[in-house]
Structure formats: structure tokens, C-alpha cells
Design an enzyme around this catalytic site. Structure first.
Site, PDB file in Angstrom:
ATOM      1  N   ARG A  35      -3.274 -10.819   4.575  1.00 15.77           N
ATOM      2  CA  ARG A  35      -3.716 -10.693   3.250  1.00 15.77           C
ATOM      3  C   ARG A  35      -2.730 -10.136   2.372  1.00 15.77           C
ATOM      4  NH1 ARG A  35      -6.612  -7.112  -0.306  1.00 15.77           N
ATOM      5  NH2 ARG A  35      -7.801  -8.290  -1.850  1.00 15.77           N
ATOM      6  N   LYS A  56       0.700  -1.297   0.039  1.00 10.42           N
ATOM      7  CA  LYS A  56       0.054   0.128   0.020  1.00 10.42           C
ATOM      8  C   LYS A  56       0.789   1.105   0.157  1.00 10.42           C
ATOM      9  CE  LYS A  56      -4.225  -1.943   1.650  1.00 10.42           C
ATOM     10  NZ  LYS A  56      -5.347  -2.102   2.273  1.00 10.42           N
TER      11      LYS A  56
END
Length: 333
Positions: free
Chosen positions: A313, A278
Site C-alpha cells: 500500500r 511513515k
């Protein structure tokens, strides 16, 4: 309201009377007591009320056959042309299936398949198109393996087709608030769910996210959603919670959440951490290209595991699995 954040530890020199965190690999004997209107204070675990202590310590029941006494890996498979990191890489069903096989071989306990990008600024995808992208890949994967498959969607119609194709879990980035038919479908179909927090829709979530207290606000949101889904007939034992790193959060919000992850054990559900590749990782590391943020992503994953996070994840299953194996060997839990 009083909140309790256990201070996790994995040291082999565990003191007598320490409590096991969520039936996992961490222990704690101190807790940070938090209030919205008073200073935090550190207290012995014995001072935590019995009901709150039970939620912090009770082992989490298996979901989709996955036990939570060790960290588990969820492999990300985006069958989209525009996801922030791997958009277009797995848009072809044959390539997507090969990627799913590779992630399973590398150690993924579940594959999370999504057909709608939820990157900042992404537009909504039509239901028929989202089904066209996801259902064939799920069906093909199910035909050759019993690996649990998660459908990453906000929409009941997409989840329904995915379930018919073989998906066994619904992962909703909107916390089951986008489509009012999705939670009842999950309850009727007896499907486990992952409830994520996001402030706003992908189109606007990064415009100007604000919180009174980001950790406590998101705790209250997730507790509220868990209770609402319980009322619909989904057992708490079949829910996973995700604080939603990067979804309507600034860099400082993300860092505060990462430092506060153990707080969310108080909800009594397994915690999923989805921080892979991210933007904040790129900002802090100076790495612009999302696909090159592997090392930073692994570091964040290990920080989460050190706080007892049960599910990671990730895009990079091989690298994260290797890091986990070495982390556990070095720390001993």
C-alpha cells in the site's frame, strides 16, 4: 503455542525439496521455530507439522481479481484535509479522480480511498462527513473503470455507501473491532476485507505502545480476528492481513515487524505492508518531510517483497512499480 517463520529466499539456485512460499516468488527450506517460553531454533522445513506447512505453502486465491503470484500495488488516495503525508492534496473530488487515474496508469491494481485520517493524534470524523468525502469519488471512478476500489474505513455506514458507489473491498485499520456492524455487513455483502492491527485508537495509539513480544502478539491478534470473521461467514480466502506498521508501535516495534514479516504467512492469508512515508522512515533516514520519504519507502517495500509480502500500500505508485520491475529482473523470481 509454536510459531513458524519461514526463511524466504529468491536465489535461482533452489535446492531440491524446497517449498514455494504461499504460491509466490520466494522459496524456503528452513524455518525458525518460535515459542514464547523457549529459545528460537532453526529447523528444516520438513519438520514443520503438515497443517502449518500447508498454510505456509498454499497459493492464495485471487481477491477482487488480483492474483498473488506476483507483488501487487495498492495506491493510497486520501480525500482528507489532514492526513499525515498528503492531507488536503486530493480533497477536491476532481483532483482525487485525476490522482486515481494516474495511479492506475502507473500500475496500481487497486485504489484505497479513505475519508478519515488515522495519523497519530487524529480525531474521529463524523459519518456523514466521511461519506461526503468518499462516496462521490468512488462513484466517479467506478463510472469510468473496473479497477478494484477499497474503502478505508472503520464504520459500517461509510462502507455501505462506498459499496453502493462501487467499492469492492473494505480495509479497516481497527481490524473490524471499532464498529460491531462492519464485519456483519462485509459478510452479508460478500465483500473481501483487509484486517489491520492497531494498538489503541489514532488519538492515543502512539502514547506508550507496549507488547510482550510484538511479532507474536500481533500474529495472535490477526489470527484471532481472522477466525472471528470466519465465524461470521467471511471466507479466510477473502481476507488480507496487515500487521499495522506505525499504528501503536515504536521505532523498534516497527523494525522487529519488518524483520518478521514472513511469520505472518502462517495465518494463510495474503499480507499487506503499509509503511509508505511513515515516521520511522523519516527518523532512520533523517528526512523530516513525509512527502520526501519516497526512497526510504521504496526500500522498505522491497524488503517486504523479499519476504513474500503480496500487497504494497503506497503513495508513490510510479516509483515503487519501477523498483519492483527492476528487483524482479535482477533477482529472477
Amino acid at each position: 503455542m509454536t510459531y513458524y517463520r519461514p526463511i524466504p529466499n529468491t536465489d535461482a539456485a533452489r535446492p531440491a525439496g524446497a517449498h514455494t512460499l504461499a504460491g509466490g516468488w520466494c522459496w524456503f527450506d528452513r524455518v525458525e521455530e518460535l515459542h514464547r517460553d523457549a529459545p528460537a531454533r532453526l529447523i528444516p522445513a520438513e519438520e514443520v507439522p503438515e497443517e502449518a506447512l500447508l498454510r505456509l505453502t498454499a497459493p492464495r486465491p485471487a481477491i477482487c481479481g488480483i492474483a498473488f503470484d506476483a507483488p501487487s500495488l495498492i495506491g493510497i488516495l486520501n480525500v482528507t484535509p489532514d492526513s499525515f503525508s498528503d492531507g488536503g492534496e486530493h480533497f477536491d473530488p476532481g483532483i482525487a479522480l485525476a490522482r486515481a487515474r494516474a495511479m492506475q496508469k502507473a500500475g496500481a491494481q487497486i485504489v484505497d480511498i479513505g475519508g478519515e485520517s488515522t495519523r497519530p493524534g487524529a480525531a474521529e470524523v463524523a459519518i456523514a462527513e466521511e461519506i461526503r468525502r468518499t462516496a462521490p469519488v468512488i462513484r466517479a471512478l467506478r463510472a469510468e473503470t473496473d479497477l478494484p476500489i477499497s474503502i478505508d474505513t472503520r464504520k459500517a455506514a461509510v462502507a455501505r455507501d462506498a459499496h453502493e458507489a462501487g467499492a469492492t473491498l473494505i480495509n479497516d485499520v481497527a481490524g473490524f473491532t471499532f464498529d460491531p456492524a462492519l464485519a456483519p455487513f462485509a459478510a452479508k455483502s460478500r465483500l473481501p476485507v483487509c484486517i489491520m492491527h492497531a494498538q489503541g485508537t489514532p488519538e492515543i495509539m502512539q502514547n506508550d505502545p507496549r507488547y510482550d513480544n510484538v511479532a507474536l502478539d500481533i500474529y495472535d491478534y490477526l489470527e484471532g480476528r481472522v477466525s472471528a470473521l470466519e465465524a461470521l461467514g467471511i471466507p479466510r480466502s477473502q481476507m488480507i492481513i496487515d500487521p499495522g506498521i506505525g499504528f501503536g508501535k515504536t521505532l523498534e516495534h516497527n523494525l522487529t515487524l519488518l524483520r518478521s514479516l514472513s511469520l505472518f504467512h502462517g495465518i494463510g492469508c495474503p499480507i499487506l505492508l503499509g509503511a509508505s512515508r511513515k515516521r520511522f522512515i523519516g527518523t532512520l533516514s533523517g528526512v523530516e518531510e513525509a512527502g520526501a520519504r519516497v526512497h526510504g519507502s521504496v526500500a522498505v517495500a522491497l524488503a517486504g517483497v523479499a519476504q513474500g509480502v503480496q500487497m504494497l500500500r503506497v503513495h508513490d505508485v510510479t516509483e515503487t512499480a519501477q523498483a519492483l520491475a527492476l528487483w524482479r529482473a535482477a533477482t529472477g523470481p
